[in-house]
Design a protein around this motif. Structure first.
Motif, PDB file in Angstrom:
ATOM      1  N   SER A   1     -51.766  45.815  21.121  1.00  0.00           N
ATOM      2  CA  SER A   1     -50.596  44.971  21.341  1.00  0.00           C
ATOM      3  C   SER A   1     -49.423  45.419  20.468  1.00  0.00           C
ATOM      4  O   SER A   1     -48.282  45.485  20.922  1.00  0.00           O
ATOM      5  CB  SER A   1     -50.940  43.507  21.038  1.00  0.00           C
ATOM      6  N   THR A   2     -49.733  45.734  19.207  1.00  0.00           N
ATOM      7  CA  THR A   2     -48.688  46.221  18.298  1.00  0.00           C
ATOM      8  C   THR A   2     -48.132  47.553  18.789  1.00  0.00           C
ATOM      9  O   THR A   2     -46.917  47.775  18.785  1.00  0.00           O
ATOM     10  CB  THR A   2     -49.255  46.385  16.876  1.00  0.00           C
ATOM     11  N   LEU A   3     -49.038  48.443  19.217  1.00  0.00           N
ATOM     12  CA  LEU A   3     -48.614  49.746  19.728  1.00  0.00           C
ATOM     13  C   LEU A   3     -47.739  49.587  20.962  1.00  0.00           C
ATOM     14  O   LEU A   3     -46.708  50.262  21.107  1.00  0.00           O
ATOM     15  CB  LEU A   3     -49.848  50.595  20.045  1.00  0.00           C
ATOM     16  N   THR A   4     -48.149  48.679  21.861  1.00  0.00           N
ATOM     17  CA  THR A   4     -47.375  48.427  23.078  1.00  0.00           C
ATOM     18  C   THR A   4     -45.981  47.900  22.739  1.00  0.00           C
ATOM     19  O   THR A   4     -44.983  48.319  23.323  1.00  0.00           O
ATOM     20  CB  THR A   4     -48.097  47.410  23.981  1.00  0.00           C
ATOM     21  N   LEU A   5     -45.919  46.987  21.774  1.00  0.00           N
ATOM     22  CA  LEU A   5     -44.640  46.392  21.375  1.00  0.00           C
ATOM     23  C   LEU A   5     -43.706  47.439  20.777  1.00  0.00           C
ATOM     24  O   LEU A   5     -42.519  47.503  21.121  1.00  0.00           O
ATOM     25  CB  LEU A   5     -44.897  45.272  20.364  1.00  0.00           C
ATOM     26  N   VAL A   6     -44.270  48.283  19.903  1.00  0.00           N
ATOM     27  CA  VAL A   6     -43.435  49.300  19.237  1.00  0.00           C
ATOM     28  C   VAL A   6     -42.937  50.327  20.247  1.00  0.00           C
ATOM     29  O   VAL A   6     -41.732  50.627  20.316  1.00  0.00           O
ATOM     30  CB  VAL A   6     -44.233  49.999  18.114  1.00  0.00           C
ATOM     31  N   LEU A   7     -43.862  50.884  21.055  1.00  0.00           N
ATOM     32  CA  LEU A   7     -43.461  51.897  22.032  1.00  0.00           C
ATOM     33  C   LEU A   7     -42.533  51.315  23.090  1.00  0.00           C
ATOM     34  O   LEU A   7     -41.549  51.948  23.488  1.00  0.00           O
ATOM     35  CB  LEU A   7     -44.702  52.490  22.698  1.00  0.00           C
ATOM     36  N   GLY A   8     -42.853  50.087  23.543  1.00  0.00           N
ATOM     37  CA  GLY A   8     -41.994  49.442  24.529  1.00  0.00           C
ATOM     38  C   GLY A   8     -40.608  49.176  23.987  1.00  0.00           C
ATOM     39  O   GLY A   8     -39.609  49.329  24.690  1.00  0.00           O
ATOM     40  N   GLY A   9     -40.526  48.778  22.695  1.00  0.00           N
ATOM     41  CA  GLY A   9     -39.232  48.541  22.078  1.00  0.00           C
ATOM     42  C   GLY A   9     -38.396  49.798  21.961  1.00  0.00           C
ATOM     43  O   GLY A   9     -37.174  49.774  22.160  1.00  0.00           O
ATOM     44  N   VAL A  10     -39.072  50.917  21.654  1.00  0.00           N
ATOM     45  CA  VAL A  10     -38.346  52.185  21.517  1.00  0.00           C
ATOM     46  C   VAL A  10     -37.751  52.621  22.853  1.00  0.00           C
ATOM     47  O   VAL A  10     -36.565  52.956  22.945  1.00  0.00           O
ATOM     48  CB  VAL A  10     -39.275  53.284  20.951  1.00  0.00           C
ATOM     49  N   VAL A  11     -38.593  52.620  23.901  1.00  0.00           N
ATOM     50  CA  VAL A  11     -38.099  53.110  25.195  1.00  0.00           C
ATOM     51  C   VAL A  11     -37.166  52.108  25.874  1.00  0.00           C
ATOM     52  O   VAL A  11     -36.369  52.490  26.741  1.00  0.00           O
ATOM     53  CB  VAL A  11     -39.271  53.455  26.146  1.00  0.00           C
ATOM     54  N   SER A  12     -37.234  50.815  25.491  1.00  0.00           N
ATOM     55  CA  SER A  12     -36.354  49.820  26.124  1.00  0.00           C
ATOM     56  C   SER A  12     -34.907  49.950  25.659  1.00  0.00           C
ATOM     57  O   SER A  12     -34.021  49.284  26.201  1.00  0.00           O
ATOM     58  CB  SER A  12     -36.859  48.407  25.844  1.00  0.00           C
ATOM     59  N   ILE A  13     -34.674  50.774  24.642  1.00  0.00           N
ATOM     60  CA  ILE A  13     -33.282  51.026  24.218  1.00  0.00           C
ATOM     61  C   ILE A  13     -32.478  51.595  25.384  1.00  0.00           C
ATOM     62  O   ILE A  13     -31.272  51.336  25.518  1.00  0.00           O
ATOM     63  CB  ILE A  13     -33.262  51.991  23.012  1.00  0.00           C
ATOM     64  N   SER A  14     -33.175  52.361  26.251  1.00  0.00           N
ATOM     65  CA  SER A  14     -32.484  52.933  27.409  1.00  0.00           C
ATOM     66  C   SER A  14     -31.993  51.843  28.356  1.00  0.00           C
ATOM     67  O   SER A  14     -31.036  52.051  29.113  1.00  0.00           O
ATOM     68  CB  SER A  14     -33.406  53.905  28.152  1.00  0.00           C
ATOM     69  N   LEU A  15     -32.641  50.653  28.334  1.00  0.00           N
ATOM     70  CA  LEU A  15     -32.160  49.537  29.158  1.00  0.00           C
ATOM     71  C   LEU A  15     -30.794  49.065  28.660  1.00  0.00           C
ATOM     72  O   LEU A  15     -29.937  48.682  29.458  1.00  0.00           O
ATOM     73  CB  LEU A  15     -33.164  48.381  29.108  1.00  0.00           C
ATOM     74  N   LEU A  16     -30.613  49.078  27.354  1.00  0.00           N
ATOM     75  CA  LEU A  16     -29.312  48.705  26.790  1.00  0.00           C
ATOM     76  C   LEU A  16     -28.238  49.689  27.237  1.00  0.00           C
ATOM     77  O   LEU A  16     -27.125  49.287  27.612  1.00  0.00           O
ATOM     78  CB  LEU A  16     -29.412  48.678  25.262  1.00  0.00           C
ATOM     79  N   VAL A  17     -28.579  50.966  27.209  1.00  0.00           N
ATOM     80  CA  VAL A  17     -27.639  51.993  27.674  1.00  0.00           C
ATOM     81  C   VAL A  17     -27.314  51.783  29.146  1.00  0.00           C
ATOM     82  O   VAL A  17     -26.152  51.897  29.570  1.00  0.00           O
ATOM     83  CB  VAL A  17     -28.223  53.403  27.435  1.00  0.00           C
ATOM     84  N   GLY A  18     -28.349  51.457  29.942  1.00  0.00           N
ATOM     85  CA  GLY A  18     -28.132  51.195  31.368  1.00  0.00           C
ATOM     86  C   GLY A  18     -27.233  49.999  31.597  1.00  0.00           C
ATOM     87  O   GLY A  18     -26.383  50.008  32.498  1.00  0.00           O
TER      88      GLY A  18
END
Length: 409
Positions: free
Chosen positions: A279-296
């Motif tokens: 769960s922690t790994l999912t949260l960290v990795l998901g948070g990193v790649v979700s930065i691209s949603l902000l750019v979008g």
């Protein structure tokens, strides 16, 4: 409702009229959602696979093993469990059965095993007869280790199917002899296959009698064993776990508040610990790649601002014909949200395909799995991005004065 439907129709018409620009506008959202879904699907597929394996250990089994903190390891200290701990559990703990000590006489990394001219490297564990029930390891051919093997120190071995395959033994393997770390053993059983996990075989091991392992390890080696057993009444598993913890704390002279130098865990607790890490790994990795949603989202806002500028005269005409501020606001807000949702849908499909393809490219890796909350998160976050980054352009369009808008060149 009529004005809402008209706003939706107008927004879809505008998106269709500028198809390529709409695609480029949604591209940031597509990439962002695809990245998140791909990462989540791979990690959750791994989690589901490992959780399934833990369930196979038995819900009424307990495992006791030594625990050394990272700080203690840096200081050169290593906590161990000895045979006296095993004897204490057997003597003082009631309502348990199949108590089995186990350790690796050749070290945790295993040793070389030979059969004729063929050799392989595998893990060797010294166990007792009770290990079969406590670890749910059963023979597919031959038999398992018996108490008489342990008592008489017979040089016999139960071999995993993968080890047998690596040794390339021809004919019936039962009764044949193999060289384990320079010692000859007779094969008396082949265990049931358990398959592979993350590309590693779960059938690549050899089990030998515990007393034989002690002889091989020698008297100069300080044994560090782990102990597994089953609880007779599953309702008492927490009580038994507490009694074992109290017994070992007292035996190890641990003071109140002092950290345990051992772990007593159920299969469920092992599974929960792993799920917490996942769960922690999912949260960290998901948070990193979700930065691209902000750019979008920023991309959507920029394009919508351009769209407002292009359609200034159109907005002026609509207002001159009686369109209210909320009509204009709704139209542009729906357009931005629709672009985000379409991007989210495409990103969801693309992300699953990427995750599924990546899992298939890794040998024996579990299939990708997309949980319902990831789908809800993809659409929810896409909608939120569309609304948040669409408010400014929509408000700018709604606040235009009709006369100024009509005069705009």
């Amino acid at each position: 409702m009529l004005s809402f439907l008209e706003s939706v129709r107008s927004a879809l018409q505008s998106i269709y009229a500028h198809r390529f620009r709409s695609f480029l506008t949604s591209l940031g959202i597509i990439i962002g959602v695809a990245s998140v879904i791909a990462v989540v699907s791979i990690v959750q597929g791994l989690s589901a696979s490992i959780s399934k394996e833990f369930k196979g250990l038995g819900s009424n089994s307990l495992t006791v093993e030594a625990y050394t903190t990272f700080e203690e390891a840096l200081q050169g200290k290593e906590n161990v469990l000895g045979l006296n701990d095993y004897e204490r559990i057997v003597t003082h703990i009631d309502d348990i059965s199949n108590v089995s000590p186990m350790f690796a006489p050749f070290g945790n990394f295993g040793t070389t095993v030979r059969a004729g001219a063929t050799s392989t490297f595998t893990q060797v564990m010294a166990v007792t007869e009770a290990y079969m029930e406590s670890a749910q390891v059963f023979p597919a051919q031959g038999r398992f280790l018996r108490a008489s093997d342990d008592k008489s120190r017979r040089r016999v071995a139960v071999v995993g199917s993968k080890t047998l395959e690596n040794l390339r033994l021809t004919g019936d393997p039962l009764g044949q002899f193999i060289d384990i770390g320079g010692e000859w053993f007779k094969i008396i059983g082949i265990t049931e296959e358990k398959g592979e996990s993350l590309g590693f075989s779960k059938d690549n091991y050899i089990l030998i009698p515990f007393s034989v392992g002690q002889v091989i390890a020698g008297t100069t080696t300080k044994l560090n064993i782990s102990i597994s057993f089953t609880v007779d009444d599953i309702e008492q598993i927490d009580a038994v776990q507490g009694r074992v913890t109290s017994l070992l704390r007292q035996a190890h002279h641990l003071k109140p508040g002092q950290r345990n130098d051992f772990k007593v865990q159920t299969a469920q607790q092992l599974s929960e610990s792993f799920e917490s890490i996942i769960s922690t790994l999912t949260l960290v990795l998901g948070g990193v790649v979700s930065i691209s949603l902000l750019v979008g989202g920023i991309g959507i806002m920029n394009i919508m601002l351009v769209s407002v500028t292009e359609r200034t005269r159109e907005i002026g005409i609509c207002k001159a014909l009686g369109a209210q501020r909320h009509h204009i606001l709704m139209q542009f807000l729906i357009e931005a949200t629709t672009l985000s949702l379409l991007g989210g849908l495409v990103g969801l499909l693309l992300g699953y395909l990427i995750g599924f393809g990546a899992a298939k490219l890794i040998p024996n890796f579990p299939d990708a799995f997309v949980p319902w909350w990831a789908i809800a998160m993809a659409f929810g976050f896409s909608s939120l991005v569309g609304i948040l980054f669409g408010i400014m352009p929509a408000a700018k369009a709604a606040n235009l004065h009709p006369i100024d808008a009509l005069r705009y060149e």
